[in-house]
Design an enzyme around this catalytic site. Structure first.
Site, PDB file in Angstrom:
ATOM      1  N   CYS A  56       0.846  -1.195   0.000  1.00 20.45           N
ATOM      2  CA  CYS A  56       0.000   0.000   0.000  1.00 20.45           C
ATOM      3  C   CYS A  56       0.884   1.248   0.000  1.00 20.45           C
ATOM      4  O   CYS A  56       1.871   1.315   0.741  1.00 20.45           O
ATOM      5  CB  CYS A  56      -0.905   0.008   1.233  1.00 20.45           C
ATOM      6  SG  CYS A  56      -1.995   1.452   1.318  1.00 20.45           S
ATOM      7  N   CYS A  60       0.619   4.751   6.918  1.00 21.33           N
ATOM      8  CA  CYS A  60       0.009   4.575   8.240  1.00 21.33           C
ATOM      9  C   CYS A  60       0.977   3.803   9.143  1.00 21.33           C
ATOM     10  O   CYS A  60       1.358   2.668   8.828  1.00 21.33           O
ATOM     11  CB  CYS A  60      -1.307   3.830   8.114  1.00 21.33           C
ATOM     12  SG  CYS A  60      -2.452   4.547   6.900  1.00 21.33           S
ATOM     13  N   CYS A  63       0.446   0.054  10.254  1.00 21.00           N
ATOM     14  CA  CYS A  63      -0.017  -0.936   9.282  1.00 21.00           C
ATOM     15  C   CYS A  63       1.110  -1.741   8.644  1.00 21.00           C
ATOM     16  O   CYS A  63       1.986  -1.184   7.968  1.00 21.00           O
ATOM     17  CB  CYS A  63      -0.828  -0.245   8.192  1.00 21.00           C
ATOM     18  SG  CYS A  63      -1.612  -1.423   7.069  1.00 21.00           S
ATOM     19  N   CYS A 100     -17.043  -8.735   4.813  1.00 20.27           N
ATOM     20  CA  CYS A 100     -16.289  -7.507   4.554  1.00 20.27           C
ATOM     21  C   CYS A 100     -15.039  -7.847   3.753  1.00 20.27           C
ATOM     22  O   CYS A 100     -14.337  -8.811   4.055  1.00 20.27           O
ATOM     23  CB  CYS A 100     -15.898  -6.844   5.866  1.00 20.27           C
ATOM     24  SG  CYS A 100     -17.307  -6.512   6.944  1.00 20.27           S
ATOM     25  N   CYS A 131     -19.700  -5.431   2.787  1.00 26.63           N
ATOM     26  CA  CYS A 131     -18.941  -4.264   3.223  1.00 26.63           C
ATOM     27  C   CYS A 131     -17.594  -4.303   2.521  1.00 26.63           C
ATOM     28  O   CYS A 131     -17.043  -5.391   2.289  1.00 26.63           O
ATOM     29  CB  CYS A 131     -18.747  -4.273   4.736  1.00 26.63           C
ATOM     30  SG  CYS A 131     -17.782  -2.872   5.388  1.00 26.63           S
ATOM     31  N   CYS A 191     -19.360   2.579   7.936  1.00 22.49           N
ATOM     32  CA  CYS A 191     -18.618   1.882   8.987  1.00 22.49           C
ATOM     33  C   CYS A 191     -17.355   2.693   9.219  1.00 22.49           C
ATOM     34  O   CYS A 191     -16.509   2.794   8.329  1.00 22.49           O
ATOM     35  CB  CYS A 191     -18.288   0.458   8.545  1.00 22.49           C
ATOM     36  SG  CYS A 191     -17.237  -0.457   9.697  1.00 22.49           S
ATOM     37  N   ARG A 263     -18.174  -2.196  17.442  1.00 25.73           N
ATOM     38  CA  ARG A 263     -17.527  -3.468  17.147  1.00 25.73           C
ATOM     39  C   ARG A 263     -16.174  -3.596  17.839  1.00 25.73           C
ATOM     40  O   ARG A 263     -15.327  -2.713  17.744  1.00 25.73           O
ATOM     41  CB  ARG A 263     -17.330  -3.640  15.634  1.00 25.73           C
ATOM     42  CG  ARG A 263     -16.603  -4.948  15.268  1.00 25.73           C
ATOM     43  CD  ARG A 263     -16.462  -5.114  13.769  1.00 25.73           C
ATOM     44  NE  ARG A 263     -17.770  -5.154  13.145  1.00 25.73           N
ATOM     45  CZ  ARG A 263     -18.104  -4.454  12.070  1.00 25.73           C
ATOM     46  NH1 ARG A 263     -17.231  -3.656  11.505  1.00 25.73           N
ATOM     47  NH2 ARG A 263     -19.312  -4.556  11.557  1.00 25.73           N
TER      48      ARG A 263
END
Length: 347
Positions: A56, A60, A63, A100, A131, A191, A263
């Site tokens: 990616c 972040c 991550c 998801c 999702c 979400c 969640r």
């Protein structure tokens, strides 16, 4: 107790006062509000599958999928539609009501959209809610996903606006808010939540919840993640968050967003049964299950189902889901993600 109202004008001082309540009083308040809007003995079950892993371009700091850091994660290409549907079918058999799908992208490209839309349509045909989390969305792509039948789009705010630049520099906080606006404008459900335990201060946890609760319409689903520290990421040595502070965060989220599903997401492998039970009492009523959350460890499905039954709870049952499916989830975890040869390279 008076019916909890949906508010969009929470202040820092008000949220700070909630966090500073005596622990038992806070949990009682949260549990009471929870019971006004939900069955306290039901938990919504979702399964999360990584449909494209690693490399990616975002930075972040939490991550392992970021291409900026050297972790042990192996890059995997966009998964074949048929293999995604196969995993969704298994998830449904094990009791999941929502499936998801997450891709490690900054944003989906035009060339990817036909495959993504087909995934949504075919998973929907199984009778599951759908999702996706694909990074940033513009207005056109949000409408494309809506037209394909996508129910929810996940895009977390991660932390407070003030702490955000300490965690991510490759996209702005406003970029994230704009994506949520596009999702809402297209008519999909939102979400959105965040991660705690990233070295932030208490005021940043207040700020995250304020941002979520004060959105024009509160998210239907609010995942609260506890940081999973991964070797090779900049946050691998950050201090652990006190577990009572995590439970407080769950309780305050429930009070501020009475009608949202709250969640328990990443970090549950570090929580014992007693801690998770306190989170359920404080208003958490949704979990991801399966042995992976994208790339981080998660309790096995049968372990989760055993805890739910031990507490006298049951999975929330959507349309077209049988008790046999729930019983099946006690005996086996969701099948391991397909091997790399089941993936194709997105052009």
């Amino acid at each position: 107790m008076q019916q909890a109202e949906i508010r969009h004008n929470w202040t820092h001082e008000q949220v700070k006062a909630l966090f500073e309540m005596p622990f038992n009083d806070l949990l009682f308040k949260a549990a009471s509000i929870h019971r006004q809007h939900f069955n306290p003995n039901e938990v919504q079950i979702s399964t999360l599958l990584s449909i494209k892993t690693g490399a990616c371009p975002e930075d972040c700091k939490y991550c392992p999928q970021s291409g900026h850091y050297k972790t042990d994660l192996e890059r995997e290409r966009l998964m074949e539609v048929e293999k995604v549907v196969e995993q969704a079918r298994l998830a449904k058999q094990k009791g999941a009501t929502r499936f998801c799908m997450g891709a490690a992208w900054s944003d989906p490209k035009d060339r990817d959209m036909p495959y993504i839309e087909k995934m949504v349509r075919e998973v929907k045909e199984l009778g599951l809610e759908t999702c996706m989390t694909l990074g940033m969305l513009d207005n056109d792509k949000a409408h494309q996903l809506r037209d394909a039948g996508l129910d929810y789009y996940n895009h977390n705010l991660d932390t407070s606006p003030e702490y955000y630049q300490q965690i991510i520099t490759t996209r702005t906080y406003q970029d994230r808010l704009d994506t949520l606006d596009h999702v809402r404008d297209a008519g999909m459900k939102v979400c959105s939540g965040g991660i705690v335990g990233m070295g932030e201060q208490a005021k940043d946890r207040y700020g995250l919840l304020i941002q979520l609760a004060n959105l024009p319409k509160q998210p239907e689903s609010v995942p609260i993640n506890m940081l999973v520290k991964v070797k090779g990421t900049p946050l691998e040595n950050v201090d652990d968050l006190d577990h009572f502070e995590f439970i407080r965060t769950i309780a305050v989220a429930r009070i501020m967003m009475p009608k949202s599903y709250v969640r328990l997401s990443a970090g549950r492998t570090a929580m014992n049964e007693q801690m998770q039970s306190m989170c359920f009492f404080a208003g958490a009523n949704s979990i991801f299950y399966g042995d992976k959350l994208l790339t981080t460890e998660n309790p096995e499905a049968d372990t989760d189902m055993n805890l739910i039954r031990k507490l006298g709870m049951r999975p929330a049952q959507g349309e077209d889901y049988s008790d046999e499916a729930y019983e099946a989830s006690l005996s086996s975890a969701i099948a391991d993600k397909a091997e790399s040869e089941l993936f194709y390279e997105a052009k």
